[in-house]
Every structure is written in C-alpha cells, then in structure tokens.
Design an enzyme around this catalytic site. Structure first.
Site, PDB file in Angstrom:
ATOM      1  N   GLU A   1      -0.327   3.483  10.723  1.00 34.57           N
ATOM      2  CA  GLU A   1      -1.738   3.631  10.314  1.00 34.57           C
ATOM      3  C   GLU A   1      -2.441   4.777  11.047  1.00 34.57           C
ATOM      4  OE1 GLU A   1      -4.166   0.537   9.089  1.00 34.57           O
ATOM      5  OE2 GLU A   1      -2.594  -0.957   8.953  1.00 34.57           O
TER       6      GLU A   1
ATOM      7  N   GLU B   1      -1.803  11.111  17.712  1.00 36.46           N
ATOM      8  CA  GLU B   1      -2.283  12.480  17.525  1.00 36.46           C
ATOM      9  C   GLU B   1      -3.310  12.569  16.405  1.00 36.46           C
ATOM     10  OE1 GLU B   1       1.273  12.347  19.821  1.00 36.46           O
ATOM     11  OE2 GLU B   1       0.909  11.562  17.802  1.00 36.46           O
TER      12      GLU B   1
ATOM     13  N   SER C   1      -1.061  11.158   6.132  1.00 31.97           N
ATOM     14  CA  SER C   1      -2.341  11.705   6.564  1.00 31.97           C
ATOM     15  C   SER C   1      -2.604  13.037   5.882  1.00 31.97           C
ATOM     16  CB  SER C   1      -2.344  11.885   8.088  1.00 31.97           C
ATOM     17  OG  SER C   1      -2.157  10.646   8.735  1.00 31.97           O
TER      18      SER C   1
ATOM     19  N   PHE D   1       0.862  -1.189   0.000  1.00 35.31           N
ATOM     20  CA  PHE D   1       0.000   0.000   0.000  1.00 35.31           C
ATOM     21  C   PHE D   1       0.896   1.236   0.000  1.00 35.31           C
ATOM     22  CE2 PHE D   1      -2.525   3.025   2.681  1.00 35.31           C
ATOM     23  CZ  PHE D   1      -3.702   3.069   1.963  1.00 35.31           C
TER      24      PHE D   1
END
Length: 386
Positions: free
Chosen positions: A370, A374, A132, A123
């Site tokens: 993953e 935070e 993120s 991935f």
C-alpha cells in the site's frame, strides 16, 4: 482531535481483542504452516459484522465508522497479520471502491454479501510496471458491441483467489490523449470483473516470505468480456477513485502495523518477565528493559498517528498527509519491534512456532504494501510543498 475512545469504540476493540486471543492466536501457527486461509475464522468474523463495520445497515453493514474498522484491524494484526490484512483488504480495498464509486445497482448486487463477509472482493491496481506510477498501466479495456474487453495482467493482488472471492475491481487504460507538450496521457477507468468470467485467470499463489495465510495471486485477463454496466464510476476517473481508496487503505494499514508492533511488545514483556537467567528475570537487565521501553514508545507513536489519521478521515477533512505519516511511522515501528523482539527471545525467537518469528517475517511487507516507505516520504514531502 480527541484520541480517547468512546464507549462504543472501546467495546468493539475489546470484543475483537478477545476474539483474537481466544480464536485467532491459537490457530495462527497451524494455518501459517499449512499456508491456508482459515475460512471458519473468516466466517466467524463475518458473523461478528467486522466486514461491514463502515457500511450502512441498508447494505448489510453495521453503520459504524472507518475508525471502528481500524480498531478491529489493529487487534487482529496484534496476533496474526495475515488475518488482519484479510479484513483490511477485504473492506478497505475490496468493498470500499464499490461503496464509494458504484451505481445503486452495483451496490445492491455486491455490498450485502461483502459486508456480511460471505464474499470477498480484490483490488486490481498493481502491475509489473505500474502501481503508484499510474502512467505505467498496460492493462487495456475497449468497448466493443456493448461489452468491455479487458486484456492485461495484475500482480500482488490480495484476496483474489480465495474460495469466497466473488469479484476483482480492475484499473485499465480506456483511451489516450496528447498533452500540449506532446506527451501521452492515459485515460484510466475501473471495472468490476466477477470471478469465473471467461478469460479471467487467477494464477498460482506466490511463495511469500511472510503473510502465509493471506491469499495473494497474479491475475491474467485474456479477452475478458464484461457488460458495459460493469464500469465502476465515471470513465476516465479510475485512478482518481483508486487513489482515494489507497489513501483510506493506508490508514487501516497503519492500524495493522500498530497491532503488529503491539504484539511484539506484548510477547517481549511476557518473556522478559518469565525468563530467568543468572538468578534474575531477563527484564531486570537494563539493556533489555531499555529495548522494551523503546518498543513501547514506537507503539505509542504509531497508535497516535493512525488515530489522528482515522479521526481526520471520519471528520471529512483532508487526510492524505496524516495517512502517509501514519503508514510510515507504523510500518517502521512494526519492523523495528519485530527485530528487537526476536533479539530478546534469542534462539526461541528464531523458531517459526513463536509469534515474534512470524511477526519478523510478516512485518517487512508492511514497509512495502500500500505504498512503500519511499512513496510515503514522497507524499509527505509534496504535502510540505516540495
């Protein structure tokens, strides 16, 4: 949501538990020391159908649910996190994007070998300045003469360089547009890049603190050309599709965390019962018994949290909040239990051959991978309206 296991779910959990105890655990220290993925064990997991648990039988799967996958990951993570994450990433991050977003032709080509555990997929999302933060993605893909040309780098990619890795799904910028406020919005798309494609280089593996048996590499794409048909899902929907994959992945990752926390608890109970000091068992000391009691409380909370998230996912209901809660609670439970278990074992807990020492090294990344702690707090706060 019911947290009772069905007969089928319990049977699978028991089957994988026995396999973990009889096959995985005895080999864990050897492969951890050699920093090698045990392909014989991975092949056995494939024969058991673990890599195909949540996929339909017509694609080589077992026709079970995502919850079944989580139960298997928990039992493996209890004795060896590296093996647990190899399954979790192979299914949740490697095969799932193809199942969720792939064309029928892509599914027919890739899913059977992935579901049987004969091949692994990786991935490719994270970069030095992106993960993120999707806006930070710098890898690009441009369409030239019926081919996509990919350039860029990825990092921290699990299962990307094994002997049985056959492809990597990659996010890349395929265009830009200007928002009303003058800022730039990147169009992100996803692609299937087969291993061995010219220009695609799997760089040397990382020298990691833990997860020594798990395969992790940075990747380089230098004018990598793939067919136009290797676009995964709709153009411009790359991050949206991967975001769903991440949400699902966090549920299985929480199961891995729970397994790690349970493994530390199991070892601590065994040691506190068998170890004698000053004429009595270690566990007869109240401060040790209380420490172990807190470890049990963490395991219980972590398991309930991931069960709830998995049941909600399988029911087809929104589960983003439950996934982040499960990942947050589980990762902290694993890290706290690893620390307490190491303390209970004293000097023995500082020896690498001891399972709790491996959990101590391995568990820190559970608070990072993953989606960091935070990030989970940010998602939970947003779901609460902040």
């Amino acid at each position: 949501m019911s947290h009772e296991l069905t007969t089928d779910e319990q049977q699978l959990s028991d089957l994988v538990r026995d396999f973990a105890d009889d096959v995985v655990a005895p080999a864990a220290y050897e492969y951890d020391t050699r920093r090698e993925l045990p392909y014989k064990i991975i092949a056995q997991m494939g024969e058991m159908g673990l890599f195909g648990l949540p996929f339909p039988q017509e694609y080589g799967g077992q026709g079970k649910s995502y919850f079944h996958l989580c139960l298997a990951v928990e039992q493996l993570g209890r004795v060896d996190q590296s093996i647990g994450v190899t399954l979790e990433a192979g299914v949740g991050l490697g095969a799932m994007p193809i199942w969720r977003s792939g064309t029928e032709a892509q599914k027919r080509e890739w899913m059977p070998m992935l579901a049987r555990g004969e091949a692994l997929a990786a991935f490719g999302l994270t970069e030095a300045d992106a993960g993120s933060d999707a806006a930070g993605t710098k890898t690009t893909a441009s369409l030239e003469d019926g081919e996509w040309v990919i350039n860029g780098t990825k990092q921290f990619i699990t299962n990307s360089g094994t002997e049985i890795t056959r492809l990597v799904t990659v996010t890349a910028v395929t265009g830009e547009s200007i928002r009303a406020d003058g800022s730039v919005k990147k169009e992100l798309s996803a692609f299937l890049v087969p291993s061995g494609t010219p220009g695609f280089t799997v760089e040397p593996s990382y020298d990691k603190v833990g997860w020594h048996t798990s395969d992790t590499h940075p990747l380089t794409f230098d004018d990598v050309r793939i067919p136009e048909s290797n676009l995964l899902g709709e153009r411009g929907r790359g991050f949206a599709n991967f975001a769903q994959t991440l949400d699902e992945g966090r549920v299985a990752f929480a199961a891995l965390c729970t397994g790690a926390a349970q493994g530390c608890l199991d070892e601590s109970i065994r040691y506190a019962t068998s170890r004698h000091v000053f004429g009595r068992s270690l566990g007869e000391n109240q401060h040790i018994a209380f420490k172990i009691a807190r470890m049990q409380a963490r395991v219980h909370a972590a398991r309930l949290a991931y069960y709830d998230a998995a049941r909600t996912l399988v029911a087809g209901k929104p589960f983003k909040l439950q996934a982040s809660l499960a990942k947050l609670i589980g990762s902290e439970a694993a890290m706290d239990n690893a620390r307490d278990a190491t303390q209970i074992f004293g000097g023995y807990g500082f020896l690498n051959e001891n399972p709790v020492a491996r959990h101590y090294r391995d568990s820190k990344v559970l608070e990072i991978g993953e989606g960091t702690t935070e990030v989970q707090l940010m998602i939970i706060a947003r779901e609460l309206g902040f």
